[in-house]
Design an enzyme around this catalytic site. Structure first.
Site, PDB file in Angstrom:
ATOM      1  N   TYR A  12     -37.493  16.800 -44.346  1.00  0.00           N
ATOM      2  CA  TYR A  12     -37.571  18.240 -44.536  1.00  0.00           C
ATOM      3  C   TYR A  12     -36.487  18.884 -45.399  1.00  0.00           C
ATOM      4  O   TYR A  12     -36.784  19.656 -46.298  1.00  0.00           O
ATOM      5  CB  TYR A  12     -37.595  18.936 -43.165  1.00  0.00           C
ATOM      6  N   ARG A  76      -9.389   6.734 -29.884  1.00  0.00           N
ATOM      7  CA  ARG A  76     -10.339   7.661 -29.251  1.00  0.00           C
ATOM      8  C   ARG A  76     -10.065   9.096 -29.689  1.00  0.00           C
ATOM      9  O   ARG A  76     -10.178  10.034 -28.911  1.00  0.00           O
ATOM     10  CB  ARG A  76     -10.306   7.551 -27.715  1.00  0.00           C
ATOM     11  N   HIS A  77      -9.735   9.254 -30.963  1.00  0.00           N
ATOM     12  CA  HIS A  77      -9.400  10.569 -31.494  1.00  0.00           C
ATOM     13  C   HIS A  77      -9.760  10.574 -32.983  1.00  0.00           C
ATOM     14  O   HIS A  77      -9.128   9.878 -33.786  1.00  0.00           O
ATOM     15  CB  HIS A  77      -7.905  10.855 -31.304  1.00  0.00           C
ATOM     16  N   ASP A  78     -10.777  11.360 -33.344  1.00  0.00           N
ATOM     17  CA  ASP A  78     -11.284  11.300 -34.712  1.00  0.00           C
ATOM     18  C   ASP A  78     -10.285  11.823 -35.739  1.00  0.00           C
ATOM     19  O   ASP A  78     -10.145  11.251 -36.828  1.00  0.00           O
ATOM     20  CB  ASP A  78     -12.613  12.048 -34.828  1.00  0.00           C
ATOM     21  N   SER A 103      -5.549  19.436 -34.265  1.00  0.00           N
ATOM     22  CA  SER A 103      -6.844  18.912 -34.714  1.00  0.00           C
ATOM     23  C   SER A 103      -7.770  20.004 -35.243  1.00  0.00           C
ATOM     24  O   SER A 103      -8.504  19.803 -36.213  1.00  0.00           O
ATOM     25  CB  SER A 103      -7.531  18.179 -33.566  1.00  0.00           C
ATOM     26  N   HIS A 150     -54.009  44.125 -32.123  1.00  0.00           N
ATOM     27  CA  HIS A 150     -54.496  43.224 -31.064  1.00  0.00           C
ATOM     28  C   HIS A 150     -55.466  42.182 -31.625  1.00  0.00           C
ATOM     29  O   HIS A 150     -56.283  41.636 -30.892  1.00  0.00           O
ATOM     30  CB  HIS A 150     -55.177  44.007 -29.940  1.00  0.00           C
ATOM     31  N   SER A 280     -57.714  16.438 -42.550  1.00  0.00           N
ATOM     32  CA  SER A 280     -57.971  15.794 -41.261  1.00  0.00           C
ATOM     33  C   SER A 280     -58.405  14.364 -41.502  1.00  0.00           C
ATOM     34  O   SER A 280     -59.173  14.083 -42.431  1.00  0.00           O
ATOM     35  CB  SER A 280     -59.077  16.549 -40.501  1.00  0.00           C
ATOM     36  N   ARG A 294     -45.896  23.580 -40.075  1.00  0.00           N
ATOM     37  CA  ARG A 294     -44.586  22.923 -40.126  1.00  0.00           C
ATOM     38  C   ARG A 294     -43.469  23.953 -39.981  1.00  0.00           C
ATOM     39  O   ARG A 294     -42.495  23.729 -39.257  1.00  0.00           O
ATOM     40  CB  ARG A 294     -44.448  22.151 -41.434  1.00  0.00           C
ATOM     41  N   SER A 325     -17.487  20.351 -28.533  1.00  0.00           N
ATOM     42  CA  SER A 325     -17.451  19.474 -29.698  1.00  0.00           C
ATOM     43  C   SER A 325     -18.781  18.769 -29.969  1.00  0.00           C
ATOM     44  O   SER A 325     -19.355  18.884 -31.057  1.00  0.00           O
ATOM     45  CB  SER A 325     -16.343  18.432 -29.539  1.00  0.00           C
ATOM     46  N   ARG A 329     -21.533  19.494 -33.109  1.00  0.00           N
ATOM     47  CA  ARG A 329     -21.941  18.447 -34.052  1.00  0.00           C
ATOM     48  C   ARG A 329     -23.462  18.411 -34.214  1.00  0.00           C
ATOM     49  O   ARG A 329     -23.977  18.051 -35.276  1.00  0.00           O
ATOM     50  CB  ARG A 329     -21.462  17.071 -33.572  1.00  0.00           C
TER      51      ARG A 329
END
Length: 475
Positions: A12, A76-78, A103, A150, A280, A294, A325, A329
């Site tokens: 898309y 463990r810390h970006d 950070s 309506h 179809s 869509r 966080s 993302r």
């Protein structure tokens, strides 16, 4: 093919919006922020050398994502992972990267850059939808069509006047978008809890240098407005507000596609249908409104995300909490990607939309005799008739004509019945003249012209540099 792929990416969204939320754009912005921070800190007297600055600048785009991933697995810390990865390729500057920062300095400021740039990408597509709808409205401002309340036939309007209703929603949306951009604030340099305590130490208590750092860095990234106060993060209401804005655009698009799908069912207006397109898999004659459907599907998704951002903004604790966080993302990029796709598809529809005037007129003439009854009653009264007696005569004829249409599937013969009724004294030849649909559209053409001239054209004129867009579908 054994792992999930996001359809927004595969099917898309545009390449420019995908890049805006890409790893390269995100992490290069992190490095640009670290570079700018070091440059301004050097200008303010900190012990940072030209060689360190040069090494940082030379490696802004030199990102080893594998190394960064290994560091993140370890720490463990970006943010710290990318500090170390940057330091590996700029070793002389390793000790001054991220100096005094937290950070959120890179994370939040980059988010705000992406939000701003994402809105600018959307604005181009939005302005082009408005231009296409505006041209459509002017082209068909005089073409009568049944108005519906309506989804029941009501007084006539015009095809162009109806298009102004779609445009009115977009005028409100672009006003909101422009106001958001004009007032969007950068986080800037605020420190761990927003007090800039670390910079107090770096600049020996000189608050003027801290303020200069904050404003100068923000200007370098194109932001004149800076948050005067913050916790560790910028106010998460920014996220809630921007997703609400995107949700409003989605609402406008969904309203348009609902109307278009109903009109396509009536065979009055159709979205494009390509030469080799299949409607179809079973029914070869089908011309399904897949573009409109869509848009509707994507719009529902965007609108659902507004609740998510609102919940995040309302549940932050004191100066910082990390339960935003993972949500950010997901929510922010996907809302932008989906609206980007919506506007691309909408432009694609407008580039090939088809109007069937004869079909529109057929539907008008099926209902117009009923709409003319008030005129007939008034003309009879002018000719000396009794209003209540005339009303009863017209009512009986109307019921009989309606019965023929509904129960027997025949044409509406109300006018013929009235013309053949010798008890009615009105000028029968004049009645035929009056039954021109254009006599029943009120001020629709001039309302269309005035609305376009006063509210839409100024937007288009102010954004001429944005006009022109390739709007091909990916799939």
């Amino acid at each position: 093919m054994n792992s999930y792929k996001n359809p927004l990416e595969e099917r898309y969204s545009s390449e420019e919006m995908l890049f805006n939320f890409s790893h390269n754009n995100k992490f290069q912005n992190w490095r640009k922020l670290w570079l700018a921070l070091a440059e301004i800190e050097k200008d303010l007297g900190l012990d940072i050398t030209d060689e360190q600055i040069a090494e940082l600048k030379a490696n802004v785009e030199n990102i080893d994502y594998q190394i960064a991933a290994e560091y993140e697995k370890k720490f463990r810390h970006d943010v710290m992972a990318h500090v170390h990865a940057y330091g590996d390729v700029a070793p002389s500057a390793k000790g001054i990267i991220h100096l005094g920062a937290t950070s959120a300095f890179v994370g939040d400021n980059t988010d705000l850059i992406q939000i701003r740039d994402g809105l600018l990408i959307l604005k181009k597509k939005l302005v082009n939808v408005m231009k296409n709808l505006s041209d459509f409205a002017i082209q068909y401002k005089d073409l009568p069509t049944l108005g519906f309340t309506h989804f029941q036939p009501a007084q006539l309007t015009t095809v162009g006047k109806r298009a102004t209703l779609w445009l009115q929603s977009l005028v409100l949306d672009i006003e909101e978008l422009d106001f958001f951009l004009e007032t969007l604030r950068f986080r800037g340099v605020k420190g761990t809890t927003g007090t800039a305590a670390s910079f107090l130490e770096l600049f020996n208590g000189d608050y003027s240098k801290v303020k200069h750092l904050d404003k100068e860095l923000s200007k370098r990234f194109g932001f004149e407005n800076v948050f005067g106060v913050s916790g560790q993060t910028y106010d998460r209401k920014i996220d809630a507000k921007v997703v609400a804005l995107l949700g409003n655009i989605a609402q406008s698009a969904h309203k348009f596609t609902n109307d278009l799908r109903l009109l396509q069912n009536l065979k009055e207006i159709e979205e494009p249908f390509e030469k080799n397109q299949i409607g179809s898999s079973a029914m070869a004659y089908k011309r399904n409104p897949m573009r409109s459907e869509r848009i509707g599907a994507l719009a529902k998704y965007v609108m659902s995300l507004t609740t998510s951002s609102a919940m995040v903004a309302s549940t932050q604790w004191f100066e910082r909490t990390l339960d935003d966080s993972a949500n950010k993302r997901l929510t922010i990029p996907q809302a932008f990607l989906a609206v980007d796709a919506i506007l691309l598809i909408w432009n694609n529809i407008m580039n090939g939309i088809v109007v069937y005037p004869n079909r529109i007129n057929k539907h008008i003439m099926e209902e117009l005799p009923f709409m003319a009854t008030e005129y007939i009653i008034m003309e009879e009264v002018k000719a000396g008739g009794d209003r209540q007696e005339i009303h009863e005569v017209i009512r009986v004829h109307s019921m009989e004509a309606s019965k023929k249409v509904k129960e027997e599937g025949k044409e509406n013969d109300l006018i013929e019945r009235i013309l053949n009724d010798d008890s009615l004294k009105l000028d029968k030849s004049k009645l035929k003249e009056v039954l021109d649909p254009k006599n029943f559209i009120g001020f629709a053409p001039i309302q269309t012209e005035e609305f376009i001239a006063n509210e839409v054209q100024p937007v288009i004129d102010a954004n001429q540099d944005l006009i022109g867009l390739e709007a091909d579908l990916k799939v």
